[in-house]
Design an enzyme around this catalytic site. Structure first.
Site, PDB file in Angstrom:
ATOM      1  N   GLY A  60      34.143  48.974   2.771  1.00  0.00           N
ATOM      2  CA  GLY A  60      33.851  47.741   2.717  1.00  0.00           C
ATOM      3  C   GLY A  60      33.252  47.072   3.671  1.00  0.00           C
ATOM      4  O   GLY A  60      32.556  46.193   3.893  1.00  0.00           O
ATOM      5  N   ASP A 107      44.010  42.027   4.604  1.00  0.00           N
ATOM      6  CA  ASP A 107      44.737  41.297   3.664  1.00  0.00           C
ATOM      7  C   ASP A 107      46.436  41.363   3.984  1.00  0.00           C
ATOM      8  O   ASP A 107      46.811  40.528   4.906  1.00  0.00           O
ATOM      9  CB  ASP A 107      44.374  42.057   2.173  1.00  0.00           C
ATOM     10  CG  ASP A 107      44.824  41.579   1.138  1.00  0.00           C
ATOM     11  OD1 ASP A 107      44.612  40.424   0.702  1.00  0.00           O
ATOM     12  OD2 ASP A 107      45.962  42.146   0.383  1.00  0.00           O
ATOM     13  N   LYS A 130      43.133  36.790   5.401  1.00  0.00           N
ATOM     14  CA  LYS A 130      44.109  36.181   4.470  1.00  0.00           C
ATOM     15  C   LYS A 130      45.488  35.942   4.994  1.00  0.00           C
ATOM     16  O   LYS A 130      46.311  36.828   4.673  1.00  0.00           O
ATOM     17  CB  LYS A 130      44.184  37.037   3.109  1.00  0.00           C
ATOM     18  CG  LYS A 130      42.952  37.281   2.196  1.00  0.00           C
ATOM     19  CD  LYS A 130      43.296  37.865   0.899  1.00  0.00           C
ATOM     20  CE  LYS A 130      41.981  38.347   0.152  1.00  0.00           C
ATOM     21  NZ  LYS A 130      42.057  38.844  -1.029  1.00  0.00           N
ATOM     22  N   VAL A 170      38.052  38.360  -3.814  1.00  0.00           N
ATOM     23  CA  VAL A 170      36.707  37.935  -3.312  1.00  0.00           C
ATOM     24  C   VAL A 170      35.714  39.288  -3.441  1.00  0.00           C
ATOM     25  O   VAL A 170      36.415  40.637  -3.167  1.00  0.00           O
ATOM     26  CB  VAL A 170      36.605  37.296  -1.873  1.00  0.00           C
ATOM     27  CG1 VAL A 170      37.296  36.156  -1.920  1.00  0.00           C
ATOM     28  CG2 VAL A 170      37.011  38.271  -0.807  1.00  0.00           C
ATOM     29  N   ASP A 208      34.252  44.785  -2.859  1.00  0.00           N
ATOM     30  CA  ASP A 208      34.194  45.234  -4.147  1.00  0.00           C
ATOM     31  C   ASP A 208      35.307  44.900  -5.093  1.00  0.00           C
ATOM     32  O   ASP A 208      36.383  44.868  -4.492  1.00  0.00           O
ATOM     33  CB  ASP A 208      33.751  46.781  -4.378  1.00  0.00           C
ATOM     34  CG  ASP A 208      35.329  47.484  -3.898  1.00  0.00           C
ATOM     35  OD1 ASP A 208      35.706  47.188  -2.873  1.00  0.00           O
ATOM     36  OD2 ASP A 208      35.654  48.279  -4.910  1.00  0.00           O
TER      37      ASP A 208
HETATM   38  P1  IMP Z   1      44.947  45.484   3.749  1.00  0.00           P
HETATM   39  O1  IMP Z   1      45.311  46.828   4.189  1.00  0.00           O
HETATM   40  O2  IMP Z   1      46.007  44.920   2.652  1.00  0.00           O
HETATM   41  O3  IMP Z   1      44.855  44.574   5.075  1.00  0.00           O
HETATM   42  O4  IMP Z   1      43.671  45.464   2.911  1.00  0.00           O
HETATM   43  C1  IMP Z   1      42.491  45.871   3.588  1.00  0.00           C
HETATM   44  C2  IMP Z   1      41.612  46.507   2.638  1.00  0.00           C
HETATM   45  O5  IMP Z   1      41.667  45.983   1.108  1.00  0.00           O
HETATM   46  C3  IMP Z   1      40.262  45.906   3.119  1.00  0.00           C
HETATM   47  O6  IMP Z   1      39.424  46.663   3.744  1.00  0.00           O
HETATM   48  C4  IMP Z   1      39.605  45.897   1.718  1.00  0.00           C
HETATM   49  O7  IMP Z   1      38.845  46.919   1.200  1.00  0.00           O
HETATM   50  C5  IMP Z   1      40.556  45.803   0.362  1.00  0.00           C
HETATM   51  N1  IMP Z   1      40.557  44.202   0.067  1.00  0.00           N
HETATM   52  C6  IMP Z   1      41.629  43.452   0.531  1.00  0.00           C
HETATM   53  N2  IMP Z   1      41.388  42.065  -0.115  1.00  0.00           N
HETATM   54  C7  IMP Z   1      40.295  42.352  -0.727  1.00  0.00           C
HETATM   55  C8  IMP Z   1      39.585  41.300  -1.670  1.00  0.00           C
HETATM   56  O8  IMP Z   1      39.846  40.121  -1.909  1.00  0.00           O
HETATM   57  N3  IMP Z   1      38.223  41.937  -2.263  1.00  0.00           N
HETATM   58  C9  IMP Z   1      38.015  43.271  -2.054  1.00  0.00           C
HETATM   59  N4  IMP Z   1      38.817  44.038  -1.404  1.00  0.00           N
HETATM   60  C10 IMP Z   1      40.099  43.621  -0.741  1.00  0.00           C
HETATM   61 MG    MG Z   2      38.011  47.729   3.481  1.00  0.00          MG
END
Ligand code: IMP
Ligand code: MG
Length: 179
Positions: free
Chosen positions: A48, A106, A134, A156, A162
């Protein structure tokens, strides 16, 4: 700006490319201001963050390096279950200032795991940089040192982000349209 269709879903414009550009320039200036002379190693988290990392790194003026890494989870043998590993790190980071570049935080789980891995390699310092955050989804307890913008808990796409692998190629960021 017109809504876009990615696979089976419709997304509407959320953050225009121009605003992203200004945000990235501001973040690069902050990093230059704080880390000049520290010879930082940027670590962009694939997939990403590739577009954000490319744009940000173009704006960085201080002498620095960038490398691209990925957190991957595989099924361990026996009772170990899912095991996370860090792929792609070639450089030794012992004693170095490491700067993580992430597209979006996230739940915070990805960065939490990455920080655990990196800390075992004894860097001098680790900074966390994310374009998007977020807060309503966040369950981590690490500090985001450099943040582009906070967004609501919407899904998003665009600017590297993606939906099932698609939608990364837009200059703007779009959010899932309510049905
Ligand atoms: P986390 O481990 O929950 O913080 O998520 C991080 C990863 O989830 C990011 O590096 C993104 O690749 C993916 N991600 C989280 N939210 C979104 C979104 O709204 N759209 C697309 N990818 C997301
Ligand atoms: Mg990512």
């Amino acid at each position: 700006m017109e809504p876009i269709k990615v696979l089976d879903k419709t997304f509407e414009e959320f953050i225009p490319g121009q605003q992203i550009k200004e945000t990235v320039a501001r973040m690069a200036a902050e990093l230059d201001r704080d880390l000049w002379g520290k010879d930082p190693l940027f670590l962009a988290i694939l997939n990403g963050a590739f577009m954000f990392a490319g744009d940000l790194f173009q704006q960085i003026q201080m002498p620095s390096r960038i490398s691209f890494v990925k957190m991957a989870s595989y099924l361990g043998t026996g009772s170990t279950g899912k095991v996370d590993q860090l792929i792609g790190l070639q450089e030794s980071i012992a004693g170095q200032t490491v700067v993580i570049l992430e597209d979006i935080i996230d739940s915070g789980l990805t960065i939490t795991k990455l920080l655990e891995h990196l800390k075992s390699l004894q860097p001098a310092d680790v900074k966390v940089v994310s374009l998007l955050f977020k807060p309503d989804a966040f369950k981590g307890n690490f500090h985001i040192d450099y943040l582009g913008m906070e967004i609501p808990n919407d899904f998003v796409v665009g600017y590297g982000l993606d939906y099932n692998g698609y939608g990364r190629n837009y200059r703007d960021i779009y959010k899932l349209k309510a049905e």
